[in-house]
Write a protein that holds these residues in place. Structure first.
Motif, PDB file in Angstrom:
ATOM      1  N   PRO A  58       0.844  -1.157  -0.192  1.00 64.67           N
ATOM      2  CA  PRO A  58      -0.006   0.007   0.112  1.00 64.67           C
ATOM      3  C   PRO A  58       0.857   1.311   0.081  1.00 64.67           C
ATOM      4  CG  PRO A  58       0.062  -1.026   2.195  1.00 64.67           C
ATOM      5  CD  PRO A  58       0.763  -1.896   1.474  1.00 64.67           C
ATOM      6  N   TRP A  59       2.019   1.395   0.056  1.00 66.52           N
ATOM      7  CA  TRP A  59       3.137   2.380   0.226  1.00 66.52           C
ATOM      8  C   TRP A  59       2.902   3.324  -1.202  1.00 66.52           C
ATOM      9  CZ3 TRP A  59       4.483  -2.289   2.174  1.00 66.52           C
ATOM     10  CH2 TRP A  59       5.368  -3.119   1.205  1.00 66.52           C
ATOM     11  N   ARG A  60       2.915   4.382  -1.092  1.00 66.60           N
ATOM     12  CA  ARG A  60       3.147   5.317  -2.181  1.00 66.60           C
ATOM     13  C   ARG A  60       3.992   6.417  -1.943  1.00 66.60           C
ATOM     14  NH1 ARG A  60       0.886   1.245  -3.592  1.00 66.60           N
ATOM     15  NH2 ARG A  60      -0.578   0.852  -5.325  1.00 66.60           N
ATOM     16  N   ILE A 110       5.000  10.729   2.276  1.00 68.46           N
ATOM     17  CA  ILE A 110       4.271   9.122   2.293  1.00 68.46           C
ATOM     18  C   ILE A 110       3.068   8.963   2.331  1.00 68.46           C
ATOM     19  CG2 ILE A 110       4.540   7.532   4.460  1.00 68.46           C
ATOM     20  CD1 ILE A 110       6.985   9.520   5.536  1.00 68.46           C
ATOM     21  N   CYS A 111       2.548   8.104   1.658  1.00 72.58           N
ATOM     22  CA  CYS A 111       0.924   7.842   1.260  1.00 72.58           C
ATOM     23  C   CYS A 111       0.780   6.395   1.466  1.00 72.58           C
ATOM     24  CB  CYS A 111       0.680   8.471   0.058  1.00 72.58           C
ATOM     25  SG  CYS A 111       1.096  10.040  -0.314  1.00 72.58           S
ATOM     26  N   MET A 112      -0.619   6.311   1.757  1.00 74.43           N
ATOM     27  CA  MET A 112      -1.211   4.790   1.906  1.00 74.43           C
ATOM     28  C   MET A 112      -2.188   4.738   0.586  1.00 74.43           C
ATOM     29  SD  MET A 112      -3.844   2.876   2.913  1.00 74.43           S
ATOM     30  CE  MET A 112      -4.771   3.724   4.346  1.00 74.43           C
ATOM     31  N   LYS A 113      -1.966   3.761  -0.205  1.00 75.36           N
ATOM     32  CA  LYS A 113      -3.015   3.697  -1.167  1.00 75.36           C
ATOM     33  C   LYS A 113      -4.021   2.337  -0.756  1.00 75.36           C
ATOM     34  CE  LYS A 113      -4.956   4.073  -5.141  1.00 75.36           C
ATOM     35  NZ  LYS A 113      -5.554   5.164  -5.636  1.00 75.36           N
ATOM     36  N   ARG A 114      -5.157   2.850  -0.336  1.00 74.07           N
ATOM     37  CA  ARG A 114      -6.175   1.845   0.271  1.00 74.07           C
ATOM     38  C   ARG A 114      -6.524   0.725  -0.774  1.00 74.07           C
ATOM     39  NH1 ARG A 114      -7.923  -1.285   3.441  1.00 74.07           N
ATOM     40  NH2 ARG A 114      -9.858  -1.004   4.813  1.00 74.07           N
ATOM     41  N   GLN A 115      -6.663  -0.445  -0.268  1.00 77.11           N
ATOM     42  CA  GLN A 115      -6.986  -1.541  -1.270  1.00 77.11           C
ATOM     43  C   GLN A 115      -8.531  -1.369  -1.596  1.00 77.11           C
ATOM     44  OE1 GLN A 115      -7.921  -5.433   0.772  1.00 77.11           O
ATOM     45  NE2 GLN A 115      -7.084  -6.380  -0.592  1.00 77.11           N
ATOM     46  N   GLN A 116      -8.800  -1.610  -2.922  1.00 79.41           N
ATOM     47  CA  GLN A 116     -10.088  -1.162  -3.600  1.00 79.41           C
ATOM     48  C   GLN A 116     -11.228  -2.107  -2.901  1.00 79.41           C
ATOM     49  OE1 GLN A 116     -10.348  -1.568  -7.694  1.00 79.41           O
ATOM     50  NE2 GLN A 116     -12.350  -0.704  -8.101  1.00 79.41           N
ATOM     51  N   SER A 117     -10.802  -3.270  -2.427  1.00 77.27           N
ATOM     52  CA  SER A 117     -11.969  -4.226  -2.023  1.00 77.27           C
ATOM     53  C   SER A 117     -11.961  -4.009  -0.582  1.00 77.27           C
ATOM     54  CB  SER A 117     -11.709  -5.794  -2.154  1.00 77.27           C
ATOM     55  OG  SER A 117     -10.427  -6.007  -1.285  1.00 77.27           O
ATOM     56  N   GLU A 118     -11.106  -3.388   0.122  1.00 77.58           N
ATOM     57  CA  GLU A 118     -11.071  -3.168   1.586  1.00 77.58           C
ATOM     58  C   GLU A 118     -11.102  -4.275   2.391  1.00 77.58           C
ATOM     59  OE1 GLU A 118     -13.433   0.183   2.892  1.00 77.58           O
ATOM     60  OE2 GLU A 118     -13.577   1.000   1.067  1.00 77.58           O
ATOM     61  N   LYS A 119     -10.546  -5.408   1.793  1.00 75.77           N
ATOM     62  CA  LYS A 119     -10.354  -6.829   2.547  1.00 75.77           C
ATOM     63  C   LYS A 119      -9.284  -6.703   3.928  1.00 75.77           C
ATOM     64  CE  LYS A 119      -9.484 -11.634   2.169  1.00 75.77           C
ATOM     65  NZ  LYS A 119      -9.192 -12.519   0.925  1.00 75.77           N
ATOM     66  N   ILE A 120      -8.401  -6.194   3.603  1.00 75.78           N
ATOM     67  CA  ILE A 120      -7.505  -5.950   4.501  1.00 75.78           C
ATOM     68  C   ILE A 120      -7.888  -4.501   5.393  1.00 75.78           C
ATOM     69  CG2 ILE A 120      -4.965  -5.588   4.968  1.00 75.78           C
ATOM     70  CD1 ILE A 120      -5.736  -8.262   3.644  1.00 75.78           C
ATOM     71  N   PRO A 121      -7.735  -4.880   6.896  1.00 72.74           N
ATOM     72  CA  PRO A 121      -8.038  -3.716   7.596  1.00 72.74           C
ATOM     73  C   PRO A 121      -7.188  -2.541   7.306  1.00 72.74           C
ATOM     74  CG  PRO A 121      -8.179  -5.729   8.791  1.00 72.74           C
ATOM     75  CD  PRO A 121      -7.386  -6.117   7.512  1.00 72.74           C
ATOM     76  N   GLU A 122      -7.850  -1.270   7.316  1.00 76.53           N
ATOM     77  CA  GLU A 122      -7.089  -0.239   7.161  1.00 76.53           C
ATOM     78  C   GLU A 122      -6.012   0.163   8.035  1.00 76.53           C
ATOM     79  OE1 GLU A 122      -8.477   4.170   6.264  1.00 76.53           O
ATOM     80  OE2 GLU A 122      -8.384   4.047   8.351  1.00 76.53           O
ATOM     81  N   ILE A 123      -5.907  -0.147   9.312  1.00 77.99           N
ATOM     82  CA  ILE A 123      -4.918  -0.056  10.196  1.00 77.99           C
ATOM     83  C   ILE A 123      -3.709  -0.771   9.892  1.00 77.99           C
ATOM     84  CG2 ILE A 123      -5.797  -1.923  11.835  1.00 77.99           C
ATOM     85  CD1 ILE A 123      -3.758   1.301  12.718  1.00 77.99           C
ATOM     86  N   GLU A 124      -3.984  -2.269   9.148  1.00 76.48           N
ATOM     87  CA  GLU A 124      -2.785  -2.935   8.690  1.00 76.48           C
ATOM     88  C   GLU A 124      -2.137  -2.463   7.722  1.00 76.48           C
ATOM     89  OE1 GLU A 124      -3.774  -7.176   8.625  1.00 76.48           O
ATOM     90  OE2 GLU A 124      -4.774  -7.053  10.514  1.00 76.48           O
ATOM     91  N   GLU A 125      -2.894  -1.596   6.772  1.00 77.82           N
ATOM     92  CA  GLU A 125      -2.246  -1.017   5.656  1.00 77.82           C
ATOM     93  C   GLU A 125      -1.340   0.217   6.202  1.00 77.82           C
ATOM     94  OE1 GLU A 125      -2.612  -3.058   3.230  1.00 77.82           O
ATOM     95  OE2 GLU A 125      -4.096  -2.541   1.902  1.00 77.82           O
ATOM     96  N   PHE A 164      -1.625  15.168  -4.481  1.00 72.02           N
ATOM     97  CA  PHE A 164      -0.905  13.879  -4.435  1.00 72.02           C
ATOM     98  C   PHE A 164      -1.759  12.711  -5.487  1.00 72.02           C
ATOM     99  CE2 PHE A 164       0.536  15.864  -0.929  1.00 72.02           C
ATOM    100  CZ  PHE A 164       1.878  15.858  -0.955  1.00 72.02           C
ATOM    101  N   GLY A 165      -2.704  13.498  -6.129  1.00 72.75           N
ATOM    102  CA  GLY A 165      -3.658  12.418  -6.628  1.00 72.75           C
ATOM    103  C   GLY A 165      -4.075  11.252  -5.974  1.00 72.75           C
ATOM    104  N   LEU A 166      -4.375  11.435  -4.778  1.00 73.16           N
ATOM    105  CA  LEU A 166      -5.166  10.239  -3.720  1.00 73.16           C
ATOM    106  C   LEU A 166      -6.554  10.352  -3.727  1.00 73.16           C
ATOM    107  CD1 LEU A 166      -2.643  10.791  -0.630  1.00 73.16           C
ATOM    108  CD2 LEU A 166      -2.362   9.192  -2.609  1.00 73.16           C
ATOM    109  N   GLY A 167      -7.144   9.272  -3.466  1.00 68.87           N
ATOM    110  CA  GLY A 167      -8.420   8.905  -3.474  1.00 68.87           C
ATOM    111  C   GLY A 167      -8.964   9.182  -2.097  1.00 68.87           C
TER     112      GLY A 167
END
Length: 202
Positions: A58-60, A110-125, A164-167
């Motif tokens: 998830p790092w960007r 330092i950015c975090m790109k969220r998984q589209q499905s959000e299967k992995i908990p956000e805190i773990e990303e 930064f083009g973040l969603g």
């Protein structure tokens, strides 16, 4: 049964010393000299090998160098001014935001790109990104340069994401400053790890 002897090809004494001697060196403590781009690239390569649950990686990172540092500095200072009520505006903070990036060799957003499905908990990303930053910290320290993870300024402002083009679900987690330290090696201190550990054997 005999205990298996684990052999390592690494110098563990040096590894342990590196971890203990890692320090934060702030932009005001830099000489203004350039850190070789090869070092920055190695930092990013090592960051890319951080642990990642589900292999989401998830790092960007957005690396500002040269004149682009001024673009970033102006952006964060102007956004602070835009979002701050006149009664709360701090001229010193505005000046700091507009000048601090210019003291560094490179500034890495330092950015975090969220998984589209959000299967992995956000805190773990977020934790995975933090591991990646630690890899950068250790790398820049091993090369003898200074690094600093700053989380002030516009770090947690939703309005900063567009730059930064973040969603909407992505996160801006701070800025890693890199430079050549102008001061001697810093001494560090930690309370004994034994004060923070409970051993459970049964």
């Amino acid at each position: 049964m005999a205990t298996k002897v684990v052999k390592s090809e690494y110098n563990l004494v040096q590894l342990n010393e590196l971890i203990k001697k890692r320090r934060s060196y702030f932009p005001a403590e830099y000489t203004g000299e350039e850190v070789p781009k090869a070092v920055i690239e190695q930092m990013l390569e090592n960051a890319n090998w951080a642990p990642t649950h589900g292999k989401t990686e998830p790092w960007r990172f957005f690396v500002f160098e040269g004149e682009a540092k001024k673009t970033f500095a102006d952006f964060q200072a102007d956004l602070y001014k835009e979002l701050t009520p006149e009664a709360d505006f701090d001229e010193k903070k505005f000046t700091k935001l507009s000048t601090m990036p210019l003291k560094a060799s490179h500034v890495i957003a330092i950015c975090m790109k969220r998984q589209q499905s959000e299967k992995i908990p956000e805190i773990e990303e977020v934790e995975a990104v933090a591991c990646a930053v630690q890899n950068m910290y250790l790398t820049v320290s091993a090369y003898g340069y200074g690094g600093y993870w700053a989380s002030g300024g516009v770090t947690y402002k939703e309005e900063a994401k567009e730059f930064f083009g973040l969603g909407d679900k992505d996160k801006l987690l701070g800025f890693f400053y890199v430079g050549v330290p102008a001061i001697d090696e810093k001494e560090g201190f930690r309370n004994p790890y034994q004060e923070k550990v409970t051993w459970i054997s049964e």
